[in-house]
Write a protein that holds these residues in place. Structure first.
Motif, PDB file in Angstrom:
ATOM      1  N   VAL A 191       0.839  -1.194   0.000  1.00  0.00           N
ATOM      2  CA  VAL A 191       0.000   0.000   0.000  1.00  0.00           C
ATOM      3  C   VAL A 191       0.874   1.243   0.000  1.00  0.00           C
ATOM      4  O   VAL A 191       1.844   1.332   0.751  1.00  0.00           O
ATOM      5  N   ILE A 192       0.536   2.207  -0.869  1.00  0.00           N
ATOM      6  CA  ILE A 192       1.222   3.490  -0.872  1.00  0.00           C
ATOM      7  C   ILE A 192       0.184   4.609  -0.772  1.00  0.00           C
ATOM      8  O   ILE A 192      -0.987   4.410  -1.126  1.00  0.00           O
ATOM      9  N   SER A 193       0.606   5.755  -0.287  1.00  0.00           N
ATOM     10  CA  SER A 193      -0.240   6.945  -0.223  1.00  0.00           C
ATOM     11  C   SER A 193       0.358   8.016  -1.119  1.00  0.00           C
ATOM     12  O   SER A 193       1.587   8.175  -1.167  1.00  0.00           O
ATOM     13  N   LYS A 194      -0.491   8.744  -1.829  1.00  0.00           N
ATOM     14  CA  LYS A 194      -0.036   9.810  -2.708  1.00  0.00           C
ATOM     15  C   LYS A 194      -0.875  11.061  -2.476  1.00  0.00           C
ATOM     16  O   LYS A 194      -2.086  10.985  -2.290  1.00  0.00           O
ATOM     17  N   GLU A 195      -0.199  12.215  -2.489  1.00  0.00           N
ATOM     18  CA  GLU A 195      -0.899  13.483  -2.360  1.00  0.00           C
ATOM     19  C   GLU A 195      -1.426  13.943  -3.715  1.00  0.00           C
ATOM     20  O   GLU A 195      -0.927  13.519  -4.764  1.00  0.00           O
ATOM     21  N   ARG A 196      -2.418  14.803  -3.675  1.00  0.00           N
ATOM     22  CA  ARG A 196      -3.013  15.334  -4.906  1.00  0.00           C
ATOM     23  C   ARG A 196      -1.942  15.939  -5.816  1.00  0.00           C
ATOM     24  O   ARG A 196      -1.022  16.616  -5.356  1.00  0.00           O
ATOM     25  N   ALA A 197      -2.042  15.637  -7.110  1.00  0.00           N
ATOM     26  CA  ALA A 197      -1.161  16.144  -8.172  1.00  0.00           C
ATOM     27  C   ALA A 197       0.197  15.443  -8.221  1.00  0.00           C
ATOM     28  O   ALA A 197       1.005  15.745  -9.089  1.00  0.00           O
ATOM     29  N   SER A 198       0.452  14.492  -7.337  1.00  0.00           N
ATOM     30  CA  SER A 198       1.717  13.752  -7.401  1.00  0.00           C
ATOM     31  C   SER A 198       1.576  12.575  -8.359  1.00  0.00           C
ATOM     32  O   SER A 198       0.484  12.032  -8.555  1.00  0.00           O
ATOM     33  N   TYR A 199       2.692  12.173  -8.957  1.00  0.00           N
ATOM     34  CA  TYR A 199       2.679  11.108  -9.963  1.00  0.00           C
ATOM     35  C   TYR A 199       2.851   9.742  -9.309  1.00  0.00           C
ATOM     36  O   TYR A 199       3.614   9.577  -8.359  1.00  0.00           O
ATOM     37  N   ILE A 200       2.145   8.772  -9.872  1.00  0.00           N
ATOM     38  CA  ILE A 200       2.267   7.378  -9.451  1.00  0.00           C
ATOM     39  C   ILE A 200       3.093   6.620 -10.479  1.00  0.00           C
ATOM     40  O   ILE A 200       4.006   5.883 -10.136  1.00  0.00           O
ATOM     41  N   PHE A 201       2.772   6.780 -11.752  1.00  0.00           N
ATOM     42  CA  PHE A 201       3.581   6.298 -12.870  1.00  0.00           C
ATOM     43  C   PHE A 201       3.876   7.481 -13.790  1.00  0.00           C
ATOM     44  O   PHE A 201       3.070   8.399 -13.911  1.00  0.00           O
ATOM     45  N   ARG A 202       5.023   7.432 -14.450  1.00  0.00           N
ATOM     46  CA  ARG A 202       5.354   8.435 -15.456  1.00  0.00           C
ATOM     47  C   ARG A 202       5.655   7.746 -16.782  1.00  0.00           C
ATOM     48  O   ARG A 202       6.222   6.652 -16.809  1.00  0.00           O
ATOM     49  N   ALA A 203       5.271   8.401 -17.872  1.00  0.00           N
ATOM     50  CA  ALA A 203       5.588   7.886 -19.194  1.00  0.00           C
ATOM     51  C   ALA A 203       7.095   7.691 -19.317  1.00  0.00           C
ATOM     52  O   ALA A 203       7.883   8.523 -18.858  1.00  0.00           O
ATOM     53  N   SER A 226       0.962   8.431 -18.200  1.00  0.00           N
ATOM     54  CA  SER A 226       1.296   8.819 -16.838  1.00  0.00           C
ATOM     55  C   SER A 226       0.048   8.656 -15.986  1.00  0.00           C
ATOM     56  O   SER A 226      -1.072   8.751 -16.489  1.00  0.00           O
ATOM     57  N   VAL A 227       0.247   8.396 -14.709  1.00  0.00           N
ATOM     58  CA  VAL A 227      -0.863   8.294 -13.767  1.00  0.00           C
ATOM     59  C   VAL A 227      -0.573   9.227 -12.606  1.00  0.00           C
ATOM     60  O   VAL A 227       0.493   9.161 -11.994  1.00  0.00           O
ATOM     61  N   ALA A 228      -1.516  10.125 -12.316  1.00  0.00           N
ATOM     62  CA  ALA A 228      -1.319  11.109 -11.251  1.00  0.00           C
ATOM     63  C   ALA A 228      -2.544  11.139 -10.350  1.00  0.00           C
ATOM     64  O   ALA A 228      -3.676  10.889 -10.796  1.00  0.00           O
ATOM     65  N   ALA A 229      -2.306  11.451  -9.081  1.00  0.00           N
ATOM     66  CA  ALA A 229      -3.403  11.535  -8.117  1.00  0.00           C
ATOM     67  C   ALA A 229      -4.235  12.788  -8.387  1.00  0.00           C
ATOM     68  O   ALA A 229      -3.695  13.891  -8.436  1.00  0.00           O
ATOM     69  N   ASP A 230      -5.542  12.606  -8.584  1.00  0.00           N
ATOM     70  CA  ASP A 230      -6.435  13.746  -8.764  1.00  0.00           C
ATOM     71  C   ASP A 230      -6.856  14.325  -7.423  1.00  0.00           C
ATOM     72  O   ASP A 230      -7.348  15.444  -7.343  1.00  0.00           O
ATOM     73  N   GLU A 231      -6.691  13.543  -6.378  1.00  0.00           N
ATOM     74  CA  GLU A 231      -6.878  13.976  -4.993  1.00  0.00           C
ATOM     75  C   GLU A 231      -6.054  13.038  -4.127  1.00  0.00           C
ATOM     76  O   GLU A 231      -5.510  12.048  -4.620  1.00  0.00           O
ATOM     77  N   ASP A 232      -5.899  13.369  -2.846  1.00  0.00           N
ATOM     78  CA  ASP A 232      -5.138  12.482  -1.970  1.00  0.00           C
ATOM     79  C   ASP A 232      -5.713  11.068  -2.071  1.00  0.00           C
ATOM     80  O   ASP A 232      -6.937  10.883  -2.033  1.00  0.00           O
ATOM     81  N   CYS A 233      -4.835  10.077  -2.206  1.00  0.00           N
ATOM     82  CA  CYS A 233      -5.340   8.732  -2.447  1.00  0.00           C
ATOM     83  C   CYS A 233      -4.429   7.674  -1.849  1.00  0.00           C
ATOM     84  O   CYS A 233      -3.275   7.945  -1.481  1.00  0.00           O
ATOM     85  N   GLU A 234      -4.971   6.465  -1.752  1.00  0.00           N
ATOM     86  CA  GLU A 234      -4.218   5.279  -1.361  1.00  0.00           C
ATOM     87  C   GLU A 234      -4.311   4.258  -2.493  1.00  0.00           C
ATOM     88  O   GLU A 234      -5.378   4.066  -3.083  1.00  0.00           O
ATOM     89  N   ILE A 235      -3.185   3.625  -2.778  1.00  0.00           N
ATOM     90  CA  ILE A 235      -3.083   2.670  -3.875  1.00  0.00           C
ATOM     91  C   ILE A 235      -2.499   1.363  -3.358  1.00  0.00           C
ATOM     92  O   ILE A 235      -1.543   1.369  -2.581  1.00  0.00           O
ATOM     93  N   ILE A 236      -3.079   0.237  -3.791  1.00  0.00           N
ATOM     94  CA  ILE A 236      -2.464  -1.065  -3.549  1.00  0.00           C
ATOM     95  C   ILE A 236      -1.769  -1.495  -4.836  1.00  0.00           C
ATOM     96  O   ILE A 236      -2.394  -1.544  -5.901  1.00  0.00           O
ATOM     97  N   PHE A 237      -0.482  -1.763  -4.750  1.00  0.00           N
ATOM     98  CA  PHE A 237       0.267  -2.289  -5.891  1.00  0.00           C
ATOM     99  C   PHE A 237       0.233  -3.814  -5.857  1.00  0.00           C
ATOM    100  O   PHE A 237       0.475  -4.433  -4.818  1.00  0.00           O
TER     101      PHE A 237
END
Length: 230
Positions: free
Chosen positions: A33-45, A98-109
């Motif tokens: 599990v990871i947490s990401k803040e709004r507008a931060s990237y999860i994957f980049r091209a 690219s995949v970016a957080a549209d709002e604060d989020c939690e992701i399971i990889f």
């Protein structure tokens, strides 16, 4: 991971699996599990990945960007939705998204490569999960086909009407909410926002739609209207 079970149960990826089977699968695919803040990237091209992401809170945008900052939004993923699975399943594939957080989020990889190698016991829930993965990938193809249909229209008006008509069918209602704000909708349909806003205003004045922010209501044309036009 137990706290995420209410979301995981409703995800198409875990359809038909019990809570114990879901937890077993999460262990099998090295779920983290990871947490990401709004507008931060999860994957980049340009990256490559062995994991796909499952949104468990918040939402993310899957998009393509050029060097000048122009966005082409492919989809918006909410809790229970997946992203990155085609690239994770193709070992060595380079992301063109690219995949970016549209709002604060939690992701399971989830490590897809672990999933694609049948476990030694050939457990039934592992086979169910592979079938579910195929279903998820097929659904993504249908979603992209819809986008191609919309952006393939010649005018801004036609693109808007194509998208809104499809959303109405998907919701089985003439009144519905869309997942995008106005800028995101323009980026999804590959049109200029100002031109889109002008066309939305025209459609409202002409009686085709009613809208408030991301809520739309389509006004169906009836026989009386058709006869009045003749």
């Amino acid at each position: 991971m137990e706290k995420y079970l209410p979301i995981l149960r409703n995800s198409p990826f875990f359809k038909g699996l019990s809570d114990n089977e879901i937890l077993s699968i999460l262990h099998c695919v090295n779920a983290t599990v990871i947490s990401k803040e709004r507008a931060s990237y999860i994957f980049r091209a340009g990256d490559s990945t062995e994991v796909m992401g499952l949104v468990v809170s918040g939402c993310v945008l899957v998009m393509q960007e050029d060097l000048w900052g122009h966005r082409n939004i492919l989809s918006k993923c909410h809790a229970g939705d997946f992203f990155g699975e085609p690239y994770a399943a193709s070992l060595g594939a380079v992301l063109n998204i690219s995949v970016a957080a549209d709002e604060d989020c939690e992701i399971i990889f989830l490590n897809v490569q672990r999933l694609l190698v049948t476990c030694q016991t050939a457990c039934e829930h592992h086979q169910k999960l592979i079938r579910n993965l195929v279903s998820v990938l097929a659904n993504k193809i249908l979603i992209l086909n819809d986008k191609i249909t919309h952006v393939g229209k010649r005018t801004t008006r036609d693109k808007l009407l194509s998208y809104l008509s499809a959303e109405s069918i998907r919701h089985s209602s003439l009144s519905f909410d869309i997942p995008f704000d106005r800028q995101q909708l323009a980026d999804y349909l590959c049109i200029d926002r100002a031109a889109m806003s002008t066309e939305i205003s025209k459609l409202q004045k002409e009686g085709f739609i009613k809208t408030n922010r991301n809520h739309f209501e389509l006004i169906a044309c009836n026989e009386t209207d058709l006869q009045a036009d003749k």
